[in-house]
Motif scaffolding. Structure first.
Motif, PDB file in Angstrom:
ATOM      1  N   ASP A 139       0.425  -1.828  -7.299  1.00  0.00           N
ATOM      2  CA  ASP A 139       0.517  -0.366  -7.388  1.00  0.00           C
ATOM      3  C   ASP A 139       1.650   0.060  -8.314  1.00  0.00           C
TER       4      ASP A 139
ATOM      5  N   GLU B 211       1.790  -3.765  -3.224  1.00  0.00           N
ATOM      6  CA  GLU B 211       2.911  -2.942  -3.675  1.00  0.00           C
ATOM      7  C   GLU B 211       3.226  -3.237  -5.149  1.00  0.00           C
TER       8      GLU B 211
ATOM      9  N   ARG C 198       0.560  -7.165   1.700  1.00  0.00           N
ATOM     10  CA  ARG C 198       1.182  -5.856   1.444  1.00  0.00           C
ATOM     11  C   ARG C 198       2.043  -5.902   0.182  1.00  0.00           C
TER      12      ARG C 198
END
Ligand code: FAD
Length: 330
Positions: A102, A99, A95
């Motif tokens: 992104d 993140e 994750r």
């Protein structure tokens, strides 16, 4: 004495070796403000990237991301995010990498991380056990992501367009020229580095060291063992005896006795700084002369000393512009 990049002088039009810097995330608002100014000054030296450390266990996650975002939004420097296995499960690291990607961060330094001082060496390790596994995970996250995403267009609220998603560019790992404190031999450290390259790392950055031969000998042994990725020497100008003592405690890398004595007997703060800066500049010049592919400078969140080192070895912004002008003329 080794020839420095500036000694090499005007007739030398070889491309300047890249310089990069390392910061840690600030702990207070005042420190955050000061760090913004430091980043702006470091950015003027046109570094290849600036890396931001990550507290093992994720304690600094948001603060690290804020610093990385500052670089993306306010400078044209490539930000590099350190990531650690300690404190992160496979799913959590997955994750986190998404993140960061992104947010536009495409360079990573994949690390095992250290447990808190005094804790079991494997404390905090969940199902992600080594830096090599983290390297693989970073590549896997990218492969699993949709290659394209809908992104907003700046200045046009509500309007989006399809864009290629950012891909991991640099996936760096740590290397230990004088041996990792828990490793049995330098051969084990070189095996660990080779394993990280095989897992997909494309750059190594070294722990600090105090003798050029430690770095150059390590690179030679690594090459003989089959390591091919660039190994950037990590160097820190140490400007006070207290900082040198703290660094020795943190890294376990013993500094030369003469440097310890010289810093301690020098009562004047400016003269202490001068000692540390000239020592680092000489070390930097020596490893570059020995073939180092660039320099990674530990900043301790201050720009003055590292920029002084960069200037003294002829890699400052003025020297670069002069070099670029010379190259263009030819
Ligand atoms: P690995 O590559 O997995 O191991 C490195 C070496 O240590 C190998 O020789 C391996 O065999 C040996 N080793 C590791 N663990 C053990 C063990 N349990 N028993 C025996 N041998 C072992 N830490 C942070 O928390 N945050 C950071 O942002 C951070 N940035 C760093 C940046 C650089 C450039 C460097 C050099 C270090 C950084 N560290 C950071 C510290 C790093 O996490 C520790 O040194 C850690 O112990 C090793 O990490 P690694 O990624 O090299 O691990």
């Amino acid at each position: 004495m080794a020839e420095t990049a500036s000694d090499a002088g005007g007739a030398d039009c070889r491309p300047r070796p890249p310089v990069s810097f390392e910061l840690f995330p600030p702990r207070t608002d005042a420190a955050a403000l000061a760090l913004g100014r430091t980043i702006d000054r470091l950015a003027e030296a046109r570094p290849a990237f600036i890396s931001v450390t990550f507290g093992a266990g994720g304690s600094s996650r948001n603060r690290s991301l804020t610093v990385l975002r500052y670089m993306l939004e306010h400078t044209d420097v490539e930000p590099m995010a350190h990531l650690t296995c300690v404190g992160s499960s496979h799913a959590e690291a997955n994750r986190l990498v998404r993140e960061f990607l992104d947010a536009g961060v495409t360079s990573f330094l994949a690390l095992r991380g250290d447990p808190p001082v005094g804790a079991d060496p494997d404390a905090g390790i969940k199902d992600l056990g080594s830096a090599a596994e983290l390297v693989q995970l970073i590549h896997r996250v990218q492969e699993e992501r949709e290659p394209f995403a809908q992104v907003g267009i700046p200045g046009l609220p509500g309007v989006t367009q399809i864009r290629e998603r950012p891909r991991p560019e640099r996936v760096a790992v740590a290397a230990f020229p004088t041996g990792h404190p828990r490793s049995r031999s330098i051969a084990q450290d070189i095996d660990a580095l080779l394993a990280k390259e095989i897992a997909g790392a494309n750059l190594a950055i070294t722990q600090l060291f105090w003798r050029a031969d430690d770095y150059l000998g390590f690179v030679e042994r690594a090459r003989a063992a089959g390591v091919t990725i660039p190994i950037l020497p990590g160097i820190m100008p140490v400007t006070t005896p207290a900082r040198l003592a703290r660094l020795t405690e943190l890294t376990g890398v013993e500094p030369p006795a003469q440097l310890v004595i010289d810093l301690e007997i020098e009562p004047d703060a400016d003269a202490q700084a001068e000692l540390g800066i000239s020592f680092a500049a000489q070390l930097a010049a020596d490893v570059l002369a020995g073939g180092a592919p660039g320099l990674h400078l530990y900043t301790f969140n201050r720009h003055e000393a590292v920029l002084d080192v960069v200037e003294r070895i002829g890699l400052g912004i003025d020297d670069r512009l002069a070099n670029e002008r010379n190259t263009t003329k030819r």
